[in-house]
Design an enzyme around this catalytic site. Structure first.
Site, short mmCIF file in Angstrom:
data_model
loop_
_atom_site.label_atom_id
_atom_site.label_comp_id
_atom_site.label_asym_id
_atom_site.label_seq_id
_atom_site.Cartn_x
_atom_site.Cartn_y
_atom_site.Cartn_z
N LYS A 202 42.06 44.06 41.69
CA LYS A 202 43.40 43.68 41.25
C LYS A 202 44.33 44.88 41.17
O LYS A 202 45.52 44.77 41.46
CB LYS A 202 43.32 42.95 39.90
N ASP B 108 35.96 28.88 53.94
CA ASP B 108 35.72 30.09 53.16
C ASP B 108 36.44 31.23 53.87
O ASP B 108 36.06 31.62 54.98
CB ASP B 108 34.22 30.36 53.07
N TYR C 131 36.20 43.53 39.56
CA TYR C 131 37.39 42.68 39.50
C TYR C 131 38.65 43.53 39.29
O TYR C 131 39.64 43.37 40.01
CB TYR C 131 37.24 41.67 38.38
#
Length: 255
Positions: free
Chosen positions: A160, A65, A156
């Site tokens: 981005k 991870d 999100y």
């Protein structure tokens, strides 16, 4: 000039995802020495690795991870221990979770920021000293629709958008060292993101059809097409493509 990655060392994070897997397989076809990084998907990563055999040798697979302390260092250190250099870093690891300003906790925000923004930023930092030596390059994976305001995509889209800005700024800083940094911004693509959001496998096609009906082509982007663009940008074909955020979304972001 042909695309050629023979004897070049390429790190692909998110290699067990659809885009990451397609990218890895394409780099293998061009004879790259691959380092595949995946999270908690041992069988999936193993399957991808078997499809990426070059000259009878499997890629180096690193299962961890990336958000855990020391994980990014492990990826870079293991790559250098085995191959002694880094030519290309593909930052493909990422996660989509619905989040809103009305959420009652900050946990989802922290989780998405960690994998979508902090990890690629830190991996870039760690890789730069080695990329200076090889005059290598970095390709980040962002999203073409991150500038559209869609309810539930708050965190999100923040990440981005930040990746695109990071790409531009970092490219200016690194270009003097011969390092290129670009981002690829796919539209709605067939990936594992919906599966990770607990959409049942039998409902995937219907989900993609429902999402895609709002876009000009009414079709999702194929991961293999995104992979081709990534390989082209990471190759030596266009040495002056630098600091660019390149969309592949069937004009969806133009709406």
């Amino acid at each position: 000039m042909d695309i050629d990655f023979k004897n070049k060392v390429v790190i692909v994070t998110g290699a067990s995802s659809r885009i990451g897997a397609e990218v890895a397989k394409l780099f293998a076809r061009y004879e790259a020495k691959l380092v595949l990084v995946g999270r908690n998907e041992e069988e999936r990563l193993k399957t991808v690795a078997e499809d990426c055999t070059v000259d009878g040798l499997l890629p180096l697979c690193i299962l961890l991870d990336l958000t855990h302390p020391g994980s990014c260092e492990t990826v870079i250190n293991k790559t250098i221990e085995l191959h002694g250099k880094i030519d290309v870093l593909i930052n493909g690891a990422g996660k989509l979770k619905m989040a809103s300003i009305f959420d009652q906790s900050i946990e989802t925000f922290d989780e998405i920021i960690a994998i979508n923004l902090r990890v690629p930023y830190y991996l870039c930092q760690l890789a730069v000293p080695y990329l200076k030596k090889t005059k290598g390059n970095i390709v980040n994976i962002a999203a073409s629709l991150s500038h559209r305001h869609i309810s539930g995509f708050l965190t999100y889209n923040i990440t981005k958008n930040a990746i695109q800005l990071f790409t531009e700024q970092a490219a200016v800083e690194a270009t003097g060292e011969g390092i290129r940094i670009n981002s690829i911004n796919p539209g709605c693509t067939k990936t594992n993101l919906l599966l990770n959001m607990n959409v049942e496998p039998q409902n995937l096609e219907a989900a993609y059809k429902n999402i895609s009906k709002h876009f000009p082509t009414r079709l999702p982007i194929e991961a293999s097409e995104v992979a081709k663009l990534i390989c082209i940008i990471a190759s030596d074909l266009f040495p002056d493509i630098n600091g660019s955020n390149i969309g592949i979304d069937g004009a969806s972001s133009a709406l």
